[in-house]
Design a protein around this motif. Structure first.
Motif, PDB file in Angstrom:
ATOM      1  N   LYS A  32     149.851 -94.452 106.657  1.00 34.43           N
ATOM      2  CA  LYS A  32     149.576 -94.358 108.093  1.00 34.43           C
ATOM      3  C   LYS A  32     149.756 -92.891 108.485  1.00 34.43           C
ATOM      4  O   LYS A  32     150.783 -92.284 108.196  1.00 34.43           O
ATOM      5  CB  LYS A  32     150.539 -95.225 108.894  1.00 34.43           C
ATOM      6  N   ILE A  33     148.746 -92.352 109.129  1.00 34.42           N
ATOM      7  CA  ILE A  33     148.763 -90.958 109.555  1.00 34.42           C
ATOM      8  C   ILE A  33     148.780 -90.910 111.077  1.00 34.42           C
ATOM      9  O   ILE A  33     147.993 -91.587 111.733  1.00 34.42           O
ATOM     10  CB  ILE A  33     147.512 -90.204 109.046  1.00 34.42           C
ATOM     11  N   THR A  34     149.662 -90.089 111.609  1.00 30.28           N
ATOM     12  CA  THR A  34     149.680 -89.821 113.047  1.00 30.28           C
ATOM     13  C   THR A  34     149.599 -88.313 113.216  1.00 30.28           C
ATOM     14  O   THR A  34     150.400 -87.579 112.622  1.00 30.28           O
ATOM     15  CB  THR A  34     150.978 -90.347 113.703  1.00 30.28           C
ATOM     16  N   ILE A  35     148.621 -87.871 113.990  1.00 30.11           N
ATOM     17  CA  ILE A  35     148.504 -86.438 114.283  1.00 30.11           C
ATOM     18  C   ILE A  35     148.768 -86.275 115.774  1.00 30.11           C
ATOM     19  O   ILE A  35     148.047 -86.814 116.598  1.00 30.11           O
ATOM     20  CB  ILE A  35     147.123 -85.882 113.899  1.00 30.11           C
ATOM     21  N   SER A  36     149.831 -85.547 116.060  1.00 26.37           N
ATOM     22  CA  SER A  36     150.236 -85.336 117.447  1.00 26.37           C
ATOM     23  C   SER A  36     150.516 -83.857 117.658  1.00 26.37           C
ATOM     24  O   SER A  36     151.335 -83.266 116.942  1.00 26.37           O
ATOM     25  CB  SER A  36     151.499 -86.155 117.746  1.00 26.37           C
ATOM     26  N   GLU A  37     149.825 -83.272 118.600  1.00 28.02           N
ATOM     27  CA  GLU A  37     149.981 -81.850 118.920  1.00 28.02           C
ATOM     28  C   GLU A  37     149.840 -80.985 117.671  1.00 28.02           C
ATOM     29  O   GLU A  37     150.660 -80.110 117.401  1.00 28.02           O
ATOM     30  CB  GLU A  37     151.318 -81.611 119.621  1.00 28.02           C
ATOM     31  N   SER A  38     148.824 -81.253 116.872  1.00 25.71           N
ATOM     32  CA  SER A  38     148.482 -80.489 115.671  1.00 25.71           C
ATOM     33  C   SER A  38     149.539 -80.557 114.582  1.00 25.71           C
ATOM     34  O   SER A  38     149.623 -79.666 113.740  1.00 25.71           O
ATOM     35  CB  SER A  38     148.191 -79.027 116.028  1.00 25.71           C
ATOM     36  N   VAL A  39     150.372 -81.600 114.588  1.00 30.99           N
ATOM     37  CA  VAL A  39     151.378 -81.818 113.557  1.00 30.99           C
ATOM     38  C   VAL A  39     151.147 -83.201 112.957  1.00 30.99           C
ATOM     39  O   VAL A  39     150.853 -84.148 113.678  1.00 30.99           O
ATOM     40  CB  VAL A  39     152.806 -81.713 114.147  1.00 30.99           C
ATOM     41  N   VAL A  40     151.293 -83.316 111.633  1.00 33.76           N
ATOM     42  CA  VAL A  40     151.028 -84.568 110.937  1.00 33.76           C
ATOM     43  C   VAL A  40     152.339 -85.301 110.629  1.00 33.76           C
ATOM     44  O   VAL A  40     153.298 -84.698 110.156  1.00 33.76           O
ATOM     45  CB  VAL A  40     150.279 -84.312 109.616  1.00 33.76           C
ATOM     46  N   TYR A  41     152.317 -86.605 110.900  1.00 30.35           N
ATOM     47  CA  TYR A  41     153.406 -87.503 110.524  1.00 30.35           C
ATOM     48  C   TYR A  41     152.806 -88.509 109.549  1.00 30.35           C
ATOM     49  O   TYR A  41     151.783 -89.113 109.849  1.00 30.35           O
ATOM     50  CB  TYR A  41     153.961 -88.231 111.752  1.00 30.35           C
ATOM     51  N   VAL A  42     153.437 -88.662 108.386  1.00 26.45           N
ATOM     52  CA  VAL A  42     152.918 -89.542 107.353  1.00 26.45           C
ATOM     53  C   VAL A  42     153.921 -90.668 107.112  1.00 26.45           C
ATOM     54  O   VAL A  42     155.114 -90.415 106.946  1.00 26.45           O
ATOM     55  CB  VAL A  42     152.704 -88.771 106.026  1.00 26.45           C
ATOM     56  N   ASP A  43     153.421 -91.905 107.089  1.00 25.34           N
ATOM     57  CA  ASP A  43     154.221 -93.067 106.738  1.00 25.34           C
ATOM     58  C   ASP A  43     153.583 -93.700 105.505  1.00 25.34           C
ATOM     59  O   ASP A  43     152.410 -94.070 105.545  1.00 25.34           O
ATOM     60  CB  ASP A  43     154.273 -94.081 107.886  1.00 25.34           C
ATOM     61  N   LEU A  44     154.356 -93.817 104.417  1.00 25.99           N
ATOM     62  CA  LEU A  44     153.864 -94.373 103.158  1.00 25.99           C
ATOM     63  C   LEU A  44     154.593 -95.664 102.832  1.00 25.99           C
ATOM     64  O   LEU A  44     155.814 -95.751 102.994  1.00 25.99           O
ATOM     65  CB  LEU A  44     154.107 -93.391 102.012  1.00 25.99           C
ATOM     66  N   THR A  45     153.861 -96.638 102.348  1.00 22.88           N
ATOM     67  CA  THR A  45     154.436 -97.883 101.843  1.00 22.88           C
ATOM     68  C   THR A  45     154.182 -97.894 100.343  1.00 22.88           C
ATOM     69  O   THR A  45     153.028 -97.882  99.909  1.00 22.88           O
ATOM     70  CB  THR A  45     153.782 -99.095 102.530  1.00 22.88           C
ATOM     71  N   LEU A  46     155.265 -97.884  99.556  1.00 19.45           N
ATOM     72  CA  LEU A  46     155.165 -97.689  98.114  1.00 19.45           C
ATOM     73  C   LEU A  46     155.863 -98.769  97.313  1.00 19.45           C
ATOM     74  O   LEU A  46     156.767 -99.445  97.810  1.00 19.45           O
ATOM     75  CB  LEU A  46     155.829 -96.352  97.719  1.00 19.45           C
ATOM     76  N   SER A  47     155.471 -98.858  96.046  1.00 21.06           N
ATOM     77  CA  SER A  47     156.214 -99.599  95.038  1.00 21.06           C
ATOM     78  C   SER A  47     156.687 -98.581  94.015  1.00 21.06           C
ATOM     79  O   SER A  47     155.999 -97.597  93.734  1.00 21.06           O
ATOM     80  CB  SER A  47     155.335-100.642  94.360  1.00 21.06           C
ATOM     81  N   ILE A  48     157.865 -98.823  93.455  1.00 19.44           N
ATOM     82  CA  ILE A  48     158.462 -97.914  92.484  1.00 19.44           C
ATOM     83  C   ILE A  48     158.644 -98.666  91.166  1.00 19.44           C
ATOM     84  O   ILE A  48     159.020 -99.841  91.160  1.00 19.44           O
ATOM     85  CB  ILE A  48     159.846 -97.418  92.974  1.00 19.44           C
ATOM     86  N   ALA A  49     158.399 -97.991  90.070  1.00 20.19           N
ATOM     87  CA  ALA A  49     158.593 -98.597  88.749  1.00 20.19           C
ATOM     88  C   ALA A  49     160.074 -98.849  88.506  1.00 20.19           C
ATOM     89  O   ALA A  49     160.923 -98.037  88.885  1.00 20.19           O
ATOM     90  CB  ALA A  49     158.028 -97.690  87.663  1.00 20.19           C
ATOM     91  N   TYR A  50     160.370 -99.986  87.894  1.00 19.64           N
ATOM     92  CA  TYR A  50     161.751-100.327  87.566  1.00 19.64           C
ATOM     93  C   TYR A  50     162.350 -99.229  86.688  1.00 19.64           C
ATOM     94  O   TYR A  50     161.718 -98.764  85.749  1.00 19.64           O
ATOM     95  CB  TYR A  50     161.817-101.673  86.827  1.00 19.64           C
ATOM     96  N   GLY A  51     163.544 -98.805  87.020  1.00 13.59           N
ATOM     97  CA  GLY A  51     164.231 -97.771  86.260  1.00 13.59           C
ATOM     98  C   GLY A  51     164.125 -96.391  86.877  1.00 13.59           C
ATOM     99  O   GLY A  51     164.870 -95.496  86.514  1.00 13.59           O
ATOM    100  N   CYS A  52     163.216 -96.200  87.808  1.00 14.81           N
ATOM    101  CA  CYS A  52     163.090 -94.907  88.483  1.00 14.81           C
ATOM    102  C   CYS A  52     164.239 -94.729  89.475  1.00 14.81           C
ATOM    103  O   CYS A  52     164.665 -95.686  90.119  1.00 14.81           O
ATOM    104  CB  CYS A  52     161.769 -94.803  89.249  1.00 14.81           C
ATOM    105  N   ASN A  53     164.682 -93.511  89.616  1.00 14.02           N
ATOM    106  CA  ASN A  53     165.687 -93.180  90.612  1.00 14.02           C
ATOM    107  C   ASN A  53     164.972 -93.111  91.961  1.00 14.02           C
ATOM    108  O   ASN A  53     164.163 -92.210  92.199  1.00 14.02           O
ATOM    109  CB  ASN A  53     166.342 -91.844  90.256  1.00 14.02           C
TER     110      ASN A  53
END
Length: 117
Positions: free
Chosen positions: A57-78
Motif C-alpha cells: 500500500k502506497i500513500t503519497i502525501s505532500e511529496s513524501v511516500v509512506y509504504v505499507d508492506l504485508t509479508l511472509s518470512i521464511a522459517y528460520g529467518c531473523n
C-alpha cells in the motif's frame, strides 16, 4: 494519481501503482521474504504489475511516500534483521527510481513459510 514533477523539459507523473511495483520487487529481493500472495522472484517475469504490488500500500502525501508492506518470512529467518533489510532496500529503491523521499516503510508479517526443499 501519484506525484507530479515538473522539470524544465516538461511534466512527469508517477502513478502510485508504479511506486507499489518498485517496492514489491525490492522487498522480494531480500532472501527469505515473499509478498502476501506468495510471489517469488521466479514468478515475477510471468506476472503482471497487479501481482507484483499485491501486499503493498502506497500513500503519497505532500511529496513524501509512506509504504505499507504485508509479508511472509521464511522459517528460520531473523524477523527484525530481515525486516530492517527490507525497509532499507525498499526505501532506497523508491527514492532512487522516483526521486521521492520515503518517510516510512511499515511491515506487517502475516506468515512463516517452510522451505520447499
Amino acid at each position: 494519481m501519484g506525484k507530479e514533477k515538473e522539470p524544465a523539459e516538461g511534466l512527469v507523473k508517477i502513478a502510485d501503482q508504479v511506486v507499489a511495483v518498485i517496492a514489491g520487487i525490492a522487498a522480494t529481493e531480500i532472501e527469505g521474504v515473499s509478498m502476501a500472495g506468495n510471489i517469488t522472484s521466479e514468478l515475477i517475469g510471468k506476472l503482471g504489475k497487479k501481482k507484483l504490488s499485491k501486499g503493498v500500500k502506497i500513500t503519497i502525501s505532500e511529496s513524501v511516500v509512506y509504504v505499507d508492506l504485508t509479508l511472509s518470512i521464511a522459517y528460520g529467518c531473523n524477523i527484525p534483521k530481515t525486516s530492517e533489510m527490507v525497509q532499507e532496500r525498499v526505501s532506497a529503491a523508491v527514492e532512487n527510481m522516483t526521486g521521492l523521499p520515503v518517510a516510512s516503510v511499515n511491515i506487517k508479517i502475516i506468515g512463516v513459510e517452510l522451505s520447499q526443499e
